[in-house]
Design a protein around this motif. Structure first.
Motif, PDB file in Angstrom:
ATOM      1  N   HIS A 152       0.909  -1.279   0.096  1.00  0.00           N
ATOM      2  CA  HIS A 152      -0.228  -0.021  -0.074  1.00  0.00           C
ATOM      3  C   HIS A 152       0.801   1.323  -0.009  1.00  0.00           C
ATOM      4  O   HIS A 152       0.524   2.159  -0.621  1.00  0.00           O
ATOM      5  CB  HIS A 152      -1.140  -0.189   1.102  1.00  0.00           C
ATOM      6  N   ALA A 153       2.159   1.398   0.649  1.00  0.00           N
ATOM      7  CA  ALA A 153       3.021   2.518   0.653  1.00  0.00           C
ATOM      8  C   ALA A 153       3.352   2.440  -0.725  1.00  0.00           C
ATOM      9  O   ALA A 153       3.499   3.719  -1.258  1.00  0.00           O
ATOM     10  CB  ALA A 153       3.933   2.168   1.583  1.00  0.00           C
ATOM     11  N   ALA A 154       3.722   1.675  -1.460  1.00  0.00           N
ATOM     12  CA  ALA A 154       4.374   1.753  -3.001  1.00  0.00           C
ATOM     13  C   ALA A 154       3.247   2.178  -3.788  1.00  0.00           C
ATOM     14  O   ALA A 154       3.414   3.117  -4.597  1.00  0.00           O
ATOM     15  CB  ALA A 154       4.753   0.557  -3.292  1.00  0.00           C
ATOM     16  N   LEU A 155       1.990   1.496  -3.623  1.00  0.00           N
ATOM     17  CA  LEU A 155       0.734   2.213  -4.513  1.00  0.00           C
ATOM     18  C   LEU A 155       0.557   3.619  -3.994  1.00  0.00           C
ATOM     19  O   LEU A 155       0.533   4.480  -5.020  1.00  0.00           O
ATOM     20  CB  LEU A 155      -0.451   1.340  -3.829  1.00  0.00           C
ATOM     21  N   MET A 156       0.534   3.944  -2.979  1.00  0.00           N
ATOM     22  CA  MET A 156       0.255   5.586  -2.562  1.00  0.00           C
ATOM     23  C   MET A 156       1.414   6.466  -3.111  1.00  0.00           C
ATOM     24  O   MET A 156       1.050   7.683  -3.845  1.00  0.00           O
ATOM     25  CB  MET A 156       0.368   5.725  -1.110  1.00  0.00           C
ATOM     26  N   ALA A 157       2.599   5.864  -3.047  1.00  0.00           N
ATOM     27  CA  ALA A 157       3.865   6.712  -3.732  1.00  0.00           C
ATOM     28  C   ALA A 157       3.703   6.897  -5.363  1.00  0.00           C
ATOM     29  O   ALA A 157       3.777   8.101  -5.573  1.00  0.00           O
ATOM     30  CB  ALA A 157       5.091   6.097  -3.352  1.00  0.00           C
ATOM     31  N   VAL A 158       3.059   6.049  -5.801  1.00  0.00           N
ATOM     32  CA  VAL A 158       2.985   5.864  -7.465  1.00  0.00           C
ATOM     33  C   VAL A 158       1.473   6.733  -7.590  1.00  0.00           C
ATOM     34  O   VAL A 158       1.706   7.294  -8.468  1.00  0.00           O
ATOM     35  CB  VAL A 158       2.969   4.847  -7.943  1.00  0.00           C
ATOM     36  N   ARG A 159       0.623   6.818  -6.663  1.00  0.00           N
ATOM     37  CA  ARG A 159      -0.462   7.611  -6.902  1.00  0.00           C
ATOM     38  C   ARG A 159      -0.057   9.114  -6.884  1.00  0.00           C
ATOM     39  O   ARG A 159      -0.557   9.818  -7.699  1.00  0.00           O
ATOM     40  CB  ARG A 159      -1.497   7.071  -6.152  1.00  0.00           C
ATOM     41  N   LYS A 160       0.678   9.320  -5.888  1.00  0.00           N
ATOM     42  CA  LYS A 160       1.125  10.653  -5.951  1.00  0.00           C
ATOM     43  C   LYS A 160       1.854  11.271  -6.980  1.00  0.00           C
ATOM     44  O   LYS A 160       1.938  12.414  -7.343  1.00  0.00           O
ATOM     45  CB  LYS A 160       1.996  10.699  -4.376  1.00  0.00           C
ATOM     46  N   GLN A 161       3.014  10.275  -7.413  1.00  0.00           N
ATOM     47  CA  GLN A 161       3.506  10.614  -8.651  1.00  0.00           C
ATOM     48  C   GLN A 161       2.747  11.063  -9.764  1.00  0.00           C
ATOM     49  O   GLN A 161       2.889  11.755 -10.561  1.00  0.00           O
ATOM     50  CB  GLN A 161       4.698   9.538  -8.824  1.00  0.00           C
ATOM     51  N   LEU A 162       1.833   9.872  -9.889  1.00  0.00           N
ATOM     52  CA  LEU A 162       0.789  10.173 -10.934  1.00  0.00           C
ATOM     53  C   LEU A 162       0.118  11.513 -11.156  1.00  0.00           C
ATOM     54  O   LEU A 162      -0.422  12.096 -11.967  1.00  0.00           O
ATOM     55  CB  LEU A 162      -0.137   9.013 -11.062  1.00  0.00           C
ATOM     56  N   ALA A 163      -0.617  11.954  -9.784  1.00  0.00           N
ATOM     57  CA  ALA A 163      -1.478  13.140  -9.566  1.00  0.00           C
ATOM     58  C   ALA A 163      -0.395  14.284  -9.970  1.00  0.00           C
ATOM     59  O   ALA A 163      -1.054  15.064 -10.619  1.00  0.00           O
ATOM     60  CB  ALA A 163      -1.543  13.230  -7.996  1.00  0.00           C
ATOM     61  N   ALA A 164       0.855  14.286  -9.590  1.00  0.00           N
ATOM     62  CA  ALA A 164       1.834  15.335 -10.101  1.00  0.00           C
ATOM     63  C   ALA A 164       2.035  15.445 -11.485  1.00  0.00           C
ATOM     64  O   ALA A 164       2.407  16.618 -11.830  1.00  0.00           O
ATOM     65  CB  ALA A 164       3.041  15.333  -9.083  1.00  0.00           C
ATOM     66  N   ALA A 165       2.139  14.397 -12.186  1.00  0.00           N
ATOM     67  CA  ALA A 165       2.390  14.214 -13.527  1.00  0.00           C
ATOM     68  C   ALA A 165       1.134  14.480 -14.384  1.00  0.00           C
ATOM     69  O   ALA A 165       1.423  14.911 -15.642  1.00  0.00           O
ATOM     70  CB  ALA A 165       3.035  13.007 -13.884  1.00  0.00           C
ATOM     71  N   THR A 166      -0.070  14.311 -13.776  1.00  0.00           N
ATOM     72  CA  THR A 166      -1.245  14.667 -14.665  1.00  0.00           C
ATOM     73  C   THR A 166      -1.487  16.104 -14.672  1.00  0.00           C
ATOM     74  O   THR A 166      -1.598  16.784 -13.660  1.00  0.00           O
ATOM     75  CB  THR A 166      -2.301  13.836 -13.791  1.00  0.00           C
ATOM     76  N   PRO A 167      -1.651  16.690 -15.840  1.00  0.00           N
ATOM     77  CA  PRO A 167      -2.160  17.968 -16.076  1.00  0.00           C
ATOM     78  C   PRO A 167      -3.402  18.198 -15.358  1.00  0.00           C
ATOM     79  O   PRO A 167      -4.189  17.619 -15.482  1.00  0.00           O
ATOM     80  CB  PRO A 167      -2.186  18.161 -17.476  1.00  0.00           C
ATOM     81  N   ALA A 168      -3.667  19.419 -14.890  1.00  0.00           N
ATOM     82  CA  ALA A 168      -4.698  19.783 -14.263  1.00  0.00           C
ATOM     83  C   ALA A 168      -5.805  20.231 -15.016  1.00  0.00           C
ATOM     84  O   ALA A 168      -5.676  20.431 -15.967  1.00  0.00           O
ATOM     85  CB  ALA A 168      -4.362  21.213 -13.245  1.00  0.00           C
TER      86      ALA A 168
END
Length: 66
Positions: free
Chosen positions: A50-66
């Motif tokens: 779950h820690a790995a998943l949350m880290a990738v989700r955070k990266q994904l959110a930062a990389a996704t254009p708003a």
């Protein structure tokens, strides 16, 4: 854009691992007190997944254009 697709693919794989880890922890809890010795091991796997998943989700959110 390729990085975004890679992150999405990684998130999908990690989500599957986290879901499996959650189910393993759930199954172990239903079997208690049988296999009580495995509680820390199974919980650590679930935590790490779950820690790995949350880290990738955070990266994904930062990389996704708003």
């Amino acid at each position: 854009m390729a990085e975004l697709e890679d992150l999405k693919a990684q998130a999908k794989k990690l989500n599957a691992k986290a879901t499996q880890a959650k189910m393993d922890l759930h199954d172990l809890s239903e079997e208690l007190p049988t296999n009580w010795e495995r509680i820390l091991e199974v919980a650590q796997v679930a935590h790490d997944a779950h820690a790995a998943l949350m880290a990738v989700r955070k990266q994904l959110a930062a990389a996704t254009p708003a």
